[in-house]
Design an enzyme around this catalytic site. Structure first.
Site, short mmCIF file in Angstrom:
data_model
loop_
_atom_site.label_atom_id
_atom_site.label_comp_id
_atom_site.label_asym_id
_atom_site.label_seq_id
_atom_site.Cartn_x
_atom_site.Cartn_y
_atom_site.Cartn_z
N ASP A 1 -8.26 6.49 2.79
CA ASP A 1 -9.62 6.87 3.18
C ASP A 1 -10.54 5.66 3.35
O ASP A 1 -11.64 5.79 3.89
CB ASP A 1 -10.22 7.91 2.24
CG ASP A 1 -10.43 7.42 0.83
OD1 ASP A 1 -9.83 6.41 0.45
OD2 ASP A 1 -11.20 8.07 0.10
N CYS B 1 0.85 -1.19 0.00
CA CYS B 1 0.00 0.00 0.00
C CYS B 1 0.88 1.24 0.00
O CYS B 1 1.69 1.44 0.91
CB CYS B 1 -0.91 0.01 1.23
SG CYS B 1 -2.37 -1.02 1.06
#
Length: 365
Positions: free
Chosen positions: A273, A257
């Site tokens: 988010d 990520c």
């Protein structure tokens, strides 16, 4: 400067919104904070702009929500003023703005155009599809209003794209979606699958199922591919083409990520988010530097956990294009956490279908 390129997602009005879209993944985040009226102060805004420009050479500010227009236009005029004040020589600044469009008017359009904002307008297709889930808080349809805002952006020649949430309804109509947007003159599109849990923790009924999403990906790809001569931009396919050409995967399909940090209205920072959750709280920009955040053990843990995938992924020939998909989508039909994507079969079907066409495009570039 510490990083050549950084993107930050800023939520100046937190999860607050003037619509009541049934599938919204971010609205539950409103319960994270006790304050009823959640708005970023100008003091916090200045710290955000200054700190972000301190650590990045090429910087993209993504203004999101909730609904970012709730801040009012003067707030974003202050954004541009602060960016100019703290910008370093040679530094590139981009602004992206994701909106439902309801509050846009001519003054907003002029501002976007004059300041080179890239606008993302949320729209789920023609009225019979859009108004399934994108409703006002009292249940009224919004398509007519959003269509008017789309034409407003076109009239002022604002750079914008359409963001569509692929749900259980519009996933069955990929050709109709494509024709509708192209007939409106839309050249830039993005389609994000909807996968949420219901109150029992199971897959919500409005989510697109794997079979439906796999079919959607293939049919929409055909429209984009256009017999080897694409005439419009669909983000998912363009980014996968880059992955084929250069080995650089889209955000959701990277081995680790490396997404954009989220900065909430009060300065709280999270790694993504999709994961604005207490366990992934990284700090607050009012007291912690972004350099410290990026180098923190928790951020490293968040990044590296994506690399842990199921054995089926390790044996899959599409591993390097997928890497188990986004952690948000790593759940099974019961809503339980797993180490491969809920849409594993969708992606397998798509890559098996599109592989030769991507390779054909590479030969023609």
């Amino acid at each position: 400067m510490e990083r050549s390129d950084i993107t930050v997602l800023i939520k100046p009005a937190s999860a607050q919104c003037n619509l009541g879209c049934k599938y919204c993944f971010y609205s539950p985040k409103e319960s994270l904070y006790e304050e009823k009226y959640k708005r970023m102060s100008l003091e916090t805004l200045e710290i955000v702009v200054k700190e972000v420009l301190e650590v990045g050479e090429n910087v993209t500010f993504c203004w999101q929500g909730g609904e970012p227009t709730l801040m009012g236009l003067p707030f974003y005029k202050k954004v541009v003023e602060l960016q100019r004040r703290y910008r370093k020589n040679g530094q590139k600044i981009n602004n992206a703005f994701q909106t439902n469009g309801i509050l846009l008017d001519e003054e907003w359009a002029v501002f976007f155009k004059e300041n080179n904002f890239l606008v993302g307008l949320s729209m789920d297709g023609p009225s019979n599809l859009h108004d399934e889930y994108r409703l006002t808080k009292d249940g009224k349809p919004t398509h007519h209003t959003v269509l008017g805002r789309l034409r407003l952006l076109q009239r002022y020649q604002v750079d914008f794209n359409i963001l569509t949430v692929v749900n259980d309804k519009n996933s069955k109509k990929p050709e109709a979606l494509f024709r509708y947007f192209r007939d409106l003159g839309i050249e830039y599109m993005q389609f994000i699958p909807c996968l949420e849990r219901d109150t029992d923790g199971k897959i919500a009924s409005f989510s697109v199922d794997p079979a439906g999403y796999g079919n959607f990906l293939c049919v929409m790809f055909d429209r984009w591919y256009n017999n080897g001569s694409p005439e419009c931009y669909i983000r998912e396919y363009e980014e996968w083409l880059i992955a084929y050409a250069y080995g650089i995967n889209p955000c959701m399909f990277k081995p680790y990520c490396e997404g954009a940090l989220v900065i909430e209205y009060n300065g709280d920072i999270y790694p993504c988010d999709f994961f604005v959750e207490p366990e992934w709280y990284l700090g607050n920009i009012r007291k912690d530097s972004l350099k410290e955040i990026y180098n923190s053990d928790l951020y490293r843990k968040f990044s590296e956990r994506k690399h842990i995938v199921d054995d089926r992924c390790l044996k899959c020939k599409w591993l390097n294009l997928c890497w188990g998909g986004c952690p948000k989508f790593r759940i099974n039909k019961k809503g339980e956490q797993i180490n491969y994507s809920y849409y594993c079969s969708s992606y397998q079907k798509f890559f098996n279908y599109a592989d030769k066409y991507f390779k054909n495009l590479l030969r023609s570039i």
